[in-house]
Write a protein that holds these residues in place. Sequence first.
Motif, PDB file in Angstrom:
ATOM      1  N   VAL A 152       0.785  -1.203  -0.094  1.00  0.00           N
ATOM      2  CA  VAL A 152      -0.032  -0.076  -0.076  1.00  0.00           C
ATOM      3  C   VAL A 152       0.705   1.214   0.109  1.00  0.00           C
ATOM      4  N   GLU A 153       0.897   2.147  -1.196  1.00  0.00           N
ATOM      5  CA  GLU A 153       1.509   3.308  -1.104  1.00  0.00           C
ATOM      6  C   GLU A 153       0.613   4.609  -0.603  1.00  0.00           C
ATOM      7  N   SER A 154       1.499   5.549  -0.190  1.00  0.00           N
ATOM      8  CA  SER A 154       0.931   6.829   0.182  1.00  0.00           C
ATOM      9  C   SER A 154       1.933   7.749  -0.107  1.00  0.00           C
ATOM     10  N   GLY A 155       1.485   9.252   0.049  1.00  0.00           N
ATOM     11  CA  GLY A 155       2.416  10.290  -0.136  1.00  0.00           C
ATOM     12  C   GLY A 155       2.456  10.888  -1.627  1.00  0.00           C
ATOM     13  N   GLY A 156       1.512  10.454  -2.248  1.00  0.00           N
ATOM     14  CA  GLY A 156       1.603  11.182  -3.704  1.00  0.00           C
ATOM     15  C   GLY A 156       0.621  12.558  -3.555  1.00  0.00           C
ATOM     16  N   GLY A 157       0.705  13.186  -4.522  1.00  0.00           N
ATOM     17  CA  GLY A 157      -0.058  14.487  -4.785  1.00  0.00           C
ATOM     18  C   GLY A 157       0.447  15.321  -5.913  1.00  0.00           C
ATOM     19  N   LEU A 158       0.158  16.700  -5.777  1.00  0.00           N
ATOM     20  CA  LEU A 158       0.301  17.842  -6.679  1.00  0.00           C
ATOM     21  C   LEU A 158       1.435  18.429  -6.087  1.00  0.00           C
ATOM     22  N   VAL A 159       2.459  19.016  -6.719  1.00  0.00           N
ATOM     23  CA  VAL A 159       3.533  19.698  -6.169  1.00  0.00           C
ATOM     24  C   VAL A 159       3.999  20.554  -7.263  1.00  0.00           C
ATOM     25  N   GLN A 160       4.462  21.755  -7.040  1.00  0.00           N
ATOM     26  CA  GLN A 160       5.110  22.595  -8.166  1.00  0.00           C
ATOM     27  C   GLN A 160       6.553  22.184  -8.496  1.00  0.00           C
TER      28      GLN A 160
END
Length: 121
Positions: free
Chosen positions: A5-13
Amino acid sequence: QVQLVESGGGLVQAGGSLRLSCAASGSIFSIITMGWYRQAPGKQRELVARISNGGSTNYADSVKDRFTISTISRDNAKKMVYLQMNNLKPDDTAVYYCNAHMRTSFESDYWGQGTQVTVSS
């Protein structure tokens, strides 16, 4: 049932940082290697970084010059692997997948569901 189970992704500049985490669970006898792959739209899945149970690492050429030396790390006791990504670029936008080569009732590669990383310019 064995799971990653992965976590920590998202949108970043662009220029920003993200830290991905992956936890393995289930009836696991041993974890041989853990790593991260990514797949951008219209492209094949590719290795980002991998670490052995002894701590040996290897990185894709596309990230080697930008990520820090301690980019990929693992906690064997917790059955976790981490990916610290710095100085992100829009080309790093992809779904990032955790991978582990493990011995359970047999020896095989296991994959997580993936976590989206989007880098805006």
